[in-house]
Design a protein around this motif. Structure first.
Motif, PDB file in Angstrom:
ATOM      1  N   GLY A  41     -24.386  -8.086 -36.381  1.00 42.65           N
ATOM      2  CA  GLY A  41     -24.122  -9.526 -36.608  1.00 42.65           C
ATOM      3  C   GLY A  41     -24.778 -10.154 -35.532  1.00 42.65           C
ATOM      4  N   LEU A  42     -24.180 -11.200 -35.019  1.00 40.83           N
ATOM      5  CA  LEU A  42     -24.181 -12.023 -34.030  1.00 40.83           C
ATOM      6  C   LEU A  42     -23.688 -11.501 -32.477  1.00 40.83           C
ATOM      7  N   THR A  43     -23.189 -10.465 -32.500  1.00 43.34           N
ATOM      8  CA  THR A  43     -22.693  -9.712 -31.441  1.00 43.34           C
ATOM      9  C   THR A  43     -23.788  -9.001 -30.820  1.00 43.34           C
ATOM     10  N   LEU A  44     -24.065  -9.316 -29.643  1.00 42.35           N
ATOM     11  CA  LEU A  44     -25.345  -8.471 -29.045  1.00 42.35           C
ATOM     12  C   LEU A  44     -24.637  -7.503 -27.758  1.00 42.35           C
ATOM     13  N   TYR A  45     -25.552  -6.631 -27.962  1.00 43.84           N
ATOM     14  CA  TYR A  45     -25.038  -5.335 -26.999  1.00 43.84           C
ATOM     15  C   TYR A  45     -26.336  -4.851 -26.089  1.00 43.84           C
ATOM     16  N   LEU A  46     -26.136  -4.726 -24.953  1.00 51.26           N
ATOM     17  CA  LEU A  46     -27.075  -4.289 -23.965  1.00 51.26           C
ATOM     18  C   LEU A  46     -26.607  -3.294 -23.033  1.00 51.26           C
ATOM     19  N   THR A 120     -21.150 -12.263 -26.334  1.00 52.30           N
ATOM     20  CA  THR A 120     -20.524 -12.906 -27.388  1.00 52.30           C
ATOM     21  C   THR A 120     -21.111 -14.555 -27.250  1.00 52.30           C
ATOM     22  N   PRO A 121     -22.048 -14.966 -28.246  1.00 54.24           N
ATOM     23  CA  PRO A 121     -22.768 -16.083 -27.997  1.00 54.24           C
ATOM     24  C   PRO A 121     -21.655 -17.267 -28.329  1.00 54.24           C
TER      25      PRO A 121
END
Length: 138
Positions: A41-46, A120-121
Protein backbone atom coordinates in the motif's frame (compact mmCIF):
# COMPACT_ATOMS: atom_id res chain seq x y z
CA UNK A 1 -6.47 15.04 1.53
CA UNK A 2 -7.10 11.31 1.20
CA UNK A 3 -8.35 10.31 -2.19
CA UNK A 4 -8.59 6.69 -3.38
CA UNK A 5 -7.83 7.61 -7.01
CA UNK A 6 -4.73 9.56 -5.95
CA UNK A 7 -3.61 6.70 -3.67
CA UNK A 8 -3.99 4.29 -6.62
CA UNK A 9 -1.87 6.57 -8.84
CA UNK A 10 0.82 6.78 -6.15
CA UNK A 11 0.83 2.98 -5.75
CA UNK A 12 1.28 2.58 -9.52
CA UNK A 13 4.40 4.76 -9.33
CA UNK A 14 5.67 2.72 -6.37
CA UNK A 15 4.99 -0.53 -8.27
CA UNK A 16 6.85 0.71 -11.36
CA UNK A 17 9.98 1.83 -9.50
CA UNK A 18 12.22 -0.55 -7.59
CA UNK A 19 14.74 2.17 -6.70
CA UNK A 20 14.18 5.46 -4.88
CA UNK A 21 16.26 8.30 -3.53
CA UNK A 22 16.17 8.30 0.26
CA UNK A 23 17.10 11.40 2.24
CA UNK A 24 17.88 11.59 5.92
CA UNK A 25 19.06 14.51 8.03
CA UNK A 26 22.63 14.45 9.33
CA UNK A 27 23.07 17.29 11.77
CA UNK A 28 21.18 20.07 10.00
CA UNK A 29 21.95 18.93 6.44
CA UNK A 30 20.21 16.49 4.11
CA UNK A 31 21.98 13.31 3.03
CA UNK A 32 20.65 11.38 0.03
CA UNK A 33 21.33 7.91 -1.34
CA UNK A 34 19.65 5.45 -3.70
CA UNK A 35 17.94 2.44 -2.17
CA UNK A 36 15.86 -0.55 -3.22
CA UNK A 37 12.18 0.20 -2.65
CA UNK A 38 9.52 -2.18 -1.34
CA UNK A 39 5.98 -1.26 -0.34
CA UNK A 40 2.62 -2.53 0.88
CA UNK A 41 0.00 0.00 0.00
CA UNK A 42 1.41 3.38 0.97
CA UNK A 43 3.78 2.02 3.62
CA UNK A 44 7.30 1.84 2.24
CA UNK A 45 10.15 -0.44 3.27
CA UNK A 46 13.89 -0.08 2.73
CA UNK A 47 16.29 -2.91 3.61
CA UNK A 48 19.66 -1.93 5.03
CA UNK A 49 22.51 -2.84 7.33
CA UNK A 50 22.07 -1.76 10.95
CA UNK A 51 25.70 -0.57 10.99
CA UNK A 52 25.19 2.12 8.32
CA UNK A 53 25.14 5.89 8.83
CA UNK A 54 21.49 6.06 7.79
CA UNK A 55 20.48 4.04 10.86
CA UNK A 56 22.19 6.52 13.18
CA UNK A 57 20.66 9.41 11.24
CA UNK A 58 17.14 7.95 11.56
CA UNK A 59 17.69 7.37 15.30
CA UNK A 60 18.72 11.03 15.69
CA UNK A 61 15.97 12.39 13.42
CA UNK A 62 13.23 10.09 12.01
CA UNK A 63 12.10 12.68 9.43
CA UNK A 64 12.97 11.44 5.94
CA UNK A 65 12.18 12.23 2.31
CA UNK A 66 11.80 9.82 -0.59
CA UNK A 67 11.69 10.64 -4.29
CA UNK A 68 10.28 7.99 -6.63
CA UNK A 69 9.91 8.06 -10.39
CA UNK A 70 11.23 10.05 -13.30
CA UNK A 71 12.46 8.10 -16.29
CA UNK A 72 13.75 11.07 -18.28
CA UNK A 73 10.50 11.76 -20.11
CA UNK A 74 8.47 14.93 -19.69
CA UNK A 75 5.34 12.98 -18.75
CA UNK A 76 7.10 10.75 -16.22
CA UNK A 77 5.16 10.16 -13.00
CA UNK A 78 6.96 11.30 -9.84
CA UNK A 79 6.07 11.01 -6.17
CA UNK A 80 7.76 13.08 -3.46
CA UNK A 81 7.20 11.69 0.02
CA UNK A 82 7.71 13.36 3.39
CA UNK A 83 7.65 10.68 6.06
CA UNK A 84 8.99 9.27 9.29
CA UNK A 85 11.17 6.18 9.46
CA UNK A 86 11.27 3.47 12.10
CA UNK A 87 13.88 0.73 12.35
CA UNK A 88 12.51 -2.80 12.62
CA UNK A 89 13.94 -6.30 12.87
CA UNK A 90 10.50 -7.93 12.52
CA UNK A 91 11.34 -11.44 11.32
CA UNK A 92 8.17 -11.91 9.24
CA UNK A 93 8.82 -8.63 7.42
CA UNK A 94 12.52 -9.41 6.89
CA UNK A 95 11.62 -12.81 5.43
CA UNK A 96 8.95 -11.28 3.18
CA UNK A 97 11.33 -8.64 1.75
CA UNK A 98 14.33 -10.99 1.44
CA UNK A 99 15.71 -11.49 -2.07
CA UNK A 100 18.65 -13.55 -3.30
CA UNK A 101 20.40 -10.31 -4.27
CA UNK A 102 20.76 -9.50 -0.57
CA UNK A 103 23.26 -12.34 -0.09
CA UNK A 104 25.87 -9.84 -1.28
CA UNK A 105 25.47 -8.05 2.05
CA UNK A 106 23.78 -10.47 4.47
CA UNK A 107 24.04 -14.14 5.40
CA UNK A 108 20.27 -14.59 5.22
CA UNK A 109 16.94 -13.11 6.32
CA UNK A 110 17.84 -13.66 9.99
CA UNK A 111 21.27 -11.97 9.81
CA UNK A 112 21.34 -9.65 12.86
CA UNK A 113 22.74 -6.82 10.72
CA UNK A 114 19.76 -6.96 8.30
CA UNK A 115 17.12 -4.42 9.33
CA UNK A 116 14.21 -2.77 7.60
CA UNK A 117 13.30 0.89 7.64
CA UNK A 118 9.52 1.19 7.81
CA UNK A 119 8.52 4.47 6.18
CA UNK A 120 5.20 6.08 7.13
CA UNK A 121 4.24 8.94 4.78
CA UNK A 122 2.72 12.12 6.17
CA UNK A 123 2.67 14.19 2.97
CA UNK A 124 2.99 13.10 -0.65
CA UNK A 125 2.96 15.00 -3.92
CA UNK A 126 2.11 13.14 -7.11
CA UNK A 127 3.17 14.78 -10.38
CA UNK A 128 2.56 13.48 -13.89
CA UNK A 129 4.41 16.22 -15.79
CA UNK A 130 1.23 17.78 -17.10
CA UNK A 131 -1.04 18.89 -14.27
CA UNK A 132 -0.44 20.67 -10.99
CA UNK A 133 0.90 18.36 -8.25
CA UNK A 134 -1.79 16.43 -6.39
CA UNK A 135 -1.27 16.37 -2.63
CA UNK A 136 -1.98 13.50 -0.23
CA UNK A 137 -1.71 14.00 3.52
CA UNK A 138 -1.90 11.24 6.09
Amino acid sequence: MKNKQLEDQIEKVLDANKICSFATVEGAKPKVRYMALFHEGLTLYLATNRKTDKIDEVKDNPNVHILVGYDGKKSSDIVQIQATAAITQNNALREKLWTGEMTKWFEGPHDPNYVVLEITPSHMEYMNGEDEPQVWTG
